[in-house]
Design a protein around this motif. Structure first.
Motif, PDB file in Angstrom:
ATOM      1  N   THR A   4       0.853  -1.185   0.000  1.00 18.72           N
ATOM      2  CA  THR A   4       0.000   0.000   0.000  1.00 18.72           C
ATOM      3  C   THR A   4       0.888   1.234   0.000  1.00 18.72           C
ATOM      4  O   THR A   4       1.832   1.314   0.784  1.00 18.72           O
ATOM      5  N   ARG A   6       1.150   5.095   0.861  1.00 20.21           N
ATOM      6  CA  ARG A   6       0.493   5.976   1.824  1.00 20.21           C
ATOM      7  C   ARG A   6       1.081   7.375   1.728  1.00 20.21           C
ATOM      8  O   ARG A   6       2.247   7.537   1.376  1.00 20.21           O
ATOM      9  N   PRO A  12      -4.137   5.984   2.757  1.00 21.02           N
ATOM     10  CA  PRO A  12      -3.840   5.375   1.463  1.00 21.02           C
ATOM     11  C   PRO A  12      -3.779   6.428   0.357  1.00 21.02           C
ATOM     12  O   PRO A  12      -4.595   7.350   0.326  1.00 21.02           O
ATOM     13  N   GLY A  47      -5.087   2.670  -2.405  1.00 21.77           N
ATOM     14  CA  GLY A  47      -3.644   2.826  -2.279  1.00 21.77           C
ATOM     15  C   GLY A  47      -2.838   1.569  -2.535  1.00 21.77           C
ATOM     16  O   GLY A  47      -1.614   1.602  -2.481  1.00 21.77           O
ATOM     17  N   THR A  48      -3.511   0.451  -2.809  1.00 20.48           N
ATOM     18  CA  THR A  48      -2.780  -0.799  -3.003  1.00 20.48           C
ATOM     19  C   THR A  48      -2.164  -0.880  -4.394  1.00 20.48           C
ATOM     20  O   THR A  48      -2.637  -0.267  -5.344  1.00 20.48           O
ATOM     21  N   ASP A  99       4.883  -1.825   2.204  1.00 21.30           N
ATOM     22  CA  ASP A  99       4.249  -0.517   2.067  1.00 21.30           C
ATOM     23  C   ASP A  99       5.308   0.536   1.780  1.00 21.30           C
ATOM     24  O   ASP A  99       6.491   0.343   2.074  1.00 21.30           O
TER      25      ASP A  99
END
Length: 108
Positions: A4, A6, A12, A47-48, A99
């Protein structure tokens, strides 16, 4: 490779571009029109991101606002991204989750 992207508040980032590139700068050029090791992916609304089929190796992973996405293809831009990137190693057949925080290209 999944994860994700961020923003600075940990929310996100729906409008980001995630860039994966080799830790070895000599692999950033000379690969023709497509590289298996220099990759990018846009983020979804949550946001992935997913980057499939990554060969084993050491990489940098960084994220920038989608508006700056065309710039990531320039090796000089990748060099600036190193300072904000996460370093990761991917083994043969390994699946990773990592992430990443979106940084403005101006923050370099």
């Amino acid at each position: 490779l999944t994860g994700t992207a961020r923003d600075d508040t940990r929310a996100p980032a729906a409008a980001a571009e995630v860039i994966l590139f080799p830790a070895d700068a000599s692999a950033w050029t000379g690969y023709g029109s497509v590289s298996r090791r220099v990759r990018n992916a846009g983020t979804g609304k949550d946001g992935t991101f997913t980057i499939a089929g990554v060969p084993p190796g050491e990489y940098y992973l960084a994220a920038i606002p989608a508006a700056g996405a065309p710039e990531w293809q320039d090796p000089a831009t990748r060099q600036r991204l190193v300072s904000q990137a996460v370093t990761l190693t991917i083994g043969e057949g390994e699946k990773k989750t990592q992430d990443v925080v979106v940084r403005s290209m101006r923050q370099q």
